[in-house]
Scaffold this active site. Structure first.
Site, mmCIF file in Angstrom:
data_model
loop_
_atom_site.group_PDB
_atom_site.id
_atom_site.type_symbol
_atom_site.label_atom_id
_atom_site.label_comp_id
_atom_site.label_asym_id
_atom_site.label_seq_id
_atom_site.Cartn_x
_atom_site.Cartn_y
_atom_site.Cartn_z
ATOM 1 N N SER A 184 0.832 -1.199 0.000
ATOM 2 C CA SER A 184 0.000 0.000 0.000
ATOM 3 C C SER A 184 0.867 1.250 0.000
ATOM 4 O O SER A 184 2.021 1.222 0.465
ATOM 5 C CB SER A 184 -0.906 0.015 1.241
ATOM 6 O OG SER A 184 -1.523 1.272 1.438
ATOM 7 N N TYR A 197 -2.770 -1.116 10.198
ATOM 8 C CA TYR A 197 -2.841 -1.480 8.780
ATOM 9 C C TYR A 197 -1.552 -1.115 8.064
ATOM 10 O O TYR A 197 -0.951 -1.944 7.360
ATOM 11 C CB TYR A 197 -4.031 -0.775 8.134
ATOM 12 C CG TYR A 197 -4.107 -0.901 6.625
ATOM 13 C CD1 TYR A 197 -4.668 -2.020 6.031
ATOM 14 C CD2 TYR A 197 -3.625 0.117 5.804
ATOM 15 C CE1 TYR A 197 -4.755 -2.138 4.648
ATOM 16 C CE2 TYR A 197 -3.697 0.013 4.421
ATOM 17 C CZ TYR A 197 -4.259 -1.113 3.843
ATOM 18 O OH TYR A 197 -4.332 -1.215 2.480
#
Length: 292
Positions: A184, A197
């Site tokens: 990400s 996350y």
């Protein structure tokens, strides 16, 4: 025009909306994500190969499944419990003339991951490409609000699942095969409200680079894709209605990306087009410049 080519608009903004639980349902989204670009022509880049994709029922995973199928691959995909989305993805793969295998289960379970690999090899005749893509995210304004349960679920889904699947797949992979991991943009710039996350996505980067070095002599390539704001079910299942309405506006392109705009990165990294690339990451993120 085939059924998979009907939804082609790339909206600059999406309306506010929420879903009650993760990882979210694609059929409930408005507008629906674009999973393949109109006119995308396969060129047999993955002809004769078998791919296994985690989180393959919707979003980026669905787009990867359809693109891989159009490039000639048979596809197995893992999903949690989104049966309607999984049925749709399976139908899309079959519409491309390829075999498909649906595998329902939780990637936090190492035995399930091992079984998923074994079923793929048994039913589809082998395994050439592993795409680790399943993930969850739960925003919290403070580190002290992240309890042990959330930390474990995020880490076990986003990182342990990747590790379990790669470990199970490795005995079946050979020279010329590939692993592609979804990391990400938060790996590189962090995220104040997605601390756990972003941490898992950083761990995925470390796994990608380390495993690439370990497997280079065997001719097995390991790379990653680090998406920015992409319109997937995870977004309305994560954020508030007003946050969803602003989604993607912060990047230079001023819009959310579509899964179809990410899936082509996976095609490239899974195919021989990237034969001299390993341990690297592609960045489909709408123009946000990040290091690495």
């Amino acid at each position: 025009m085939s059924e998979v080519d009907k939804t082609q608009n790339f909206p600059d903004k999406v309306p506010g909306q929420v879903q009650p639980q993760q990882p979210g349902i694609e059929e409930q989204m408005d507008p629906k994500p674009v999973y393949i670009k109109e006119g995308y022509k396969g060129a047999d880049k993955l002809k004769g190969k078998v791919a296994l994709i985690s989180g393959g029922d919707s979003g980026i995973g669905r787009a990867v499944a359809v693109h891989f199928a159009r490039e000639g691959a048979d596809v197995a995909f893992i999903y949690l419990n989104e049966d309607q989305d999984a049925d749709k993805t399976a139908a899309l793969v079959e519409a491309e003339g390829r075999r498909v295998l649906k595998l329902a289960g939780d990637v936090r379970d190492s035995e399930f991951c091992k079984s998923a690999v074994e079923q793929t090899v048994k039913e589809l005749g082998g395994l050439n490409v592993l795409v680790n893509n399943a993930g969850v995210q739960y925003p919290q304004d403070s580190l002290t609000d992240i309890d042990d349960e959330q930390l474990h679920k995020t880490m076990e889904t986003n990182f342990y699942g990747y590790f379990y699947l790669a470990r199970a797949a490795l005995p079946h992979l050979k020279e010329g095969d590939a692993i592609v991991n979804t990391t990400s943009v938060t790996t590189y710039r962090g995220s104040p409200t997605l601390v756990d996350y972003a941490s898992t996505k950083g761990a995925i980067l470390g796994l990608t680079r380390s495993l690439a070095g370990q497997l280079a002599e065997k001719g097995i390539r390991v790379n990653g894709v680090a998406p920015g704001p992409i319109w997937t079910p995870l977004i309305p299942a994560t954020f508030s209605e007003d946050k969803v309405a602003e989604f993607g506006q912060e990047v230079p392109m001023k819009r959310p990306g579509q899964p179809a705009e990410v899936a082509t990165c996976f095609v490239f990294l899974a195919s021989d087009d990237s034969s001299y690339i390993t341990g690297q990451v592609l960045h489909p993120n709408g123009g946000e410049v990040v290091g690495g």
